[in-house]
Design an enzyme around this catalytic site. Structure first.
Site, mmCIF file in Angstrom:
data_model
loop_
_atom_site.group_PDB
_atom_site.id
_atom_site.type_symbol
_atom_site.label_atom_id
_atom_site.label_comp_id
_atom_site.label_asym_id
_atom_site.label_seq_id
_atom_site.Cartn_x
_atom_site.Cartn_y
_atom_site.Cartn_z
ATOM 1 N N HIS A 14 19.658 39.021 -15.348
ATOM 2 C CA HIS A 14 18.316 38.467 -14.893
ATOM 3 C C HIS A 14 17.775 39.506 -13.843
ATOM 4 O O HIS A 14 18.180 39.338 -12.643
ATOM 5 C CB HIS A 14 18.517 37.197 -14.561
ATOM 6 N N HIS A 16 13.999 41.706 -12.338
ATOM 7 C CA HIS A 16 12.562 42.057 -12.334
ATOM 8 C C HIS A 16 12.240 43.330 -12.076
ATOM 9 O O HIS A 16 12.830 43.775 -11.019
ATOM 10 C CB HIS A 16 11.817 41.134 -11.454
ATOM 11 N N LYS A 100 11.865 33.991 -22.830
ATOM 12 C CA LYS A 100 11.686 33.599 -21.489
ATOM 13 C C LYS A 100 10.848 32.073 -21.499
ATOM 14 O O LYS A 100 9.677 32.464 -21.932
ATOM 15 C CB LYS A 100 11.597 34.548 -20.545
ATOM 16 N N HIS A 137 13.487 29.281 -16.636
ATOM 17 C CA HIS A 137 13.257 29.017 -15.204
ATOM 18 C C HIS A 137 13.163 27.286 -15.421
ATOM 19 O O HIS A 137 12.285 26.752 -15.632
ATOM 20 C CB HIS A 137 12.213 29.469 -14.876
ATOM 21 N N HIS A 175 19.344 31.491 -12.750
ATOM 22 C CA HIS A 175 19.339 31.475 -11.476
ATOM 23 C C HIS A 175 19.383 29.993 -10.817
ATOM 24 O O HIS A 175 18.704 29.400 -10.087
ATOM 25 C CB HIS A 175 18.045 32.138 -10.613
ATOM 26 N N ASP A 248 18.345 38.493 -10.268
ATOM 27 C CA ASP A 248 17.167 37.929 -9.738
ATOM 28 C C ASP A 248 16.435 38.784 -8.941
ATOM 29 O O ASP A 248 15.446 38.158 -8.061
ATOM 30 C CB ASP A 248 16.918 36.254 -9.559
HETATM 31 N N1 LIG Z 1 12.808 34.415 -8.250
HETATM 32 C C1 LIG Z 1 11.400 34.495 -7.510
HETATM 33 O O1 LIG Z 1 11.471 34.002 -6.517
HETATM 34 N N2 LIG Z 1 10.651 35.282 -7.993
HETATM 35 C C2 LIG Z 1 10.552 35.922 -9.192
HETATM 36 C C3 LIG Z 1 10.294 34.969 -10.423
HETATM 37 C C4 LIG Z 1 11.274 34.176 -11.051
HETATM 38 O O2 LIG Z 1 12.627 34.466 -11.174
HETATM 39 O O3 LIG Z 1 11.359 32.808 -10.779
HETATM 40 C C5 LIG Z 1 9.543 37.017 -9.212
HETATM 41 O O4 LIG Z 1 9.212 37.422 -10.299
HETATM 42 O O5 LIG Z 1 9.073 37.353 -8.214
HETATM 43 ZN ZN LIG Z 2 13.637 35.804 -11.775
HETATM 44 ZN ZN LIG Z 3 12.602 32.280 -12.211
#
Ligand SMILES: NC(=O)N[C@@H](CC(=O)O)C(=O)O
Ligand SMILES: [Zn+2]
Ligand SMILES: [Zn+2]
Length: 344
Positions: A14, A16, A100, A137, A175, A248
């Site tokens: 997971h 970003h 997702k 999520h 998460h 995450d």
């Molecule tokens: N985890 C977070 O707090 N933020 C994530 C989005 C997500 O995974 O929910 C993001 O894209 O910034």
């Molecule tokens: Zn995330």
């Molecule tokens: Zn998330």
């Protein structure tokens, strides 16, 4: 006391990575730590088609430093209107590995997300048929529900009905942050798993308010009480193959974190394995780290384990206070602090 730990090269299930100049700044951190990562599709606009995922994948590989090897595992962002055929195209591509769910309004860039899962049942049925994992999520967006309860209420209102209707759909509860979610995933029937972040294993919600408000500890789902942190640690060190590593890691510019209405997300890509090592070490369970980081994820996703290994050493490492993020900067979690482990 174990001071050196060598494990099969891990993956991040997971992550970003964002896009453009930010992508180029953060990608080397993940590629140094992990062999592969499930890349989240919450760009602006979101990655909703296999064609968009192909283009995003090319943009990732184009900025990967040549000395690093890293495979981005792409995902699609489910909308109310994702056609069932898009799932077939995704499966045929070979590079889209999951779809997702962002409940509309639940988190960063979720405005295009699903307002009602029942609108997506034709599409989910094809995912179930093709074995395409559904990454969730897991928070309700009902503002009447206390923010600390949104994950537990999601189990009752969304997860149980969904899994009743689609018992063979592969679901990853992303998460997870509560003992409710850990217990659900441990005991549910069928193909269910969960990712767990390093920060939810290390910190409880007091961390956000220690000596003042500390926005770099704010993420969604928000950190919970100590009893929930302990339940997560128990789950990931229990030997259950249903739990695997998902950082995450979510880069946001420093100015948007340190802000009157700060963004949610913790940046851990720089030092992810070090943080997980610390969490497992504190629990006296370093021997469980390899399965969590390197075996359970590939097994769930039907992928081979990585070749090669990485070594973690117990040696103090002082993290940079800030890192470049395109033309701006970001503050990593624990920025400027000294941590106990280091990935060699
Ligand atoms: N985890 C977070 O707090 N933020 C994530 C989005 C997500 O995974 O929910 C993001 O894209 O910034
Ligand atoms: Zn995330
Ligand atoms: Zn998330």
């Amino acid at each position: 006391m174990t001071d050196t730990l060598t494990i099969t090269r891990p993956d991040d299930w997971h992550l970003h990575l964002r896009d453009g100049v930010a992508l180029a700044s953060v990608l080397p951190h993940s590629a140094r730590q992990f062999g592969r990562a499930i890349v989240m599709p919450n760009l602006k606009p979101p990655v909703t088609t296999t064609a968009q995922a192909a283009a995003y994948r090319e943009r990732i590989l184009a900025v990967l430093p040549p000395e690093l090897t890293f495979e981005p595992l792409m995902t699609l962002y489910l909308t109310n209107n994702t056609p069932p055929d898009e799932i077939r195209r995704a499966k045929d591509s070979g590079f889209v590995h999951a779809v997702k769910l962002y409940p509309a309004g639940a988190t960063t860039n979720s405005d295009a997300g699903v307002t009602d899962l029942s609108k997506c049942y034709k599409t989910l049925e094809v995912m179930q048929e093709l074995g395409m994992p559904f990454l969730v999520h897991g928070e309700v967006t009902d503002l009447a529900i206390d923010i600390f309860d949104r994950e537990a209420v999601f189990i009752e209102r969304v997860m149980l009905p969904l899994r009743h209707d689609m018992p063979e759909l592969k679901v990853v509860f992303e998460h997870i942050t509560t003992k409710d979610a850990a217990q659900y995933v441990e005991s549910a029937e069928g193909p269910v798993a969960a990712t767990v972040t390093a920060h939810h294993l290390l910190y409880n919600r007091n961390e956000i308010f220690k000596g003042g408000i500390r926005p770099h500890y704010y993420c969604l789902p928000v950190l919970k009480r100590e009893e929930h942190r302990q339940a997560l640690v128990r789950a990931v060190t229990s030997g259950s193959s249903r739990f695997f590593l998902g950082t995450d890691s979510a880069p946001h510019p420093k100015g948007l974190k340190e802000h009157a209405c700060g963004c949610a997300g913790c940046y851990t890509a720089l030092h992810a394995m070090e943080l997980y090592a610390q969490a497992f070490d504190q629990a006296g369970a370093l021997d469980q780290l390899e399965a969590f980081a390197s075996f359970n994820g590939p097994a769930f996703y039907n992928l081979p384990r990585n070749q090669g290994s990485v070594t973690l050493k117990r040696q103090p490492w002082t993290l940079p206070a800030e890192l470049p993020l395109g033309e701006t900067t970001l503050v990593p979690l624990n920025g400027g602090e000294t941590i106990d482990w280091q990935l060699l």
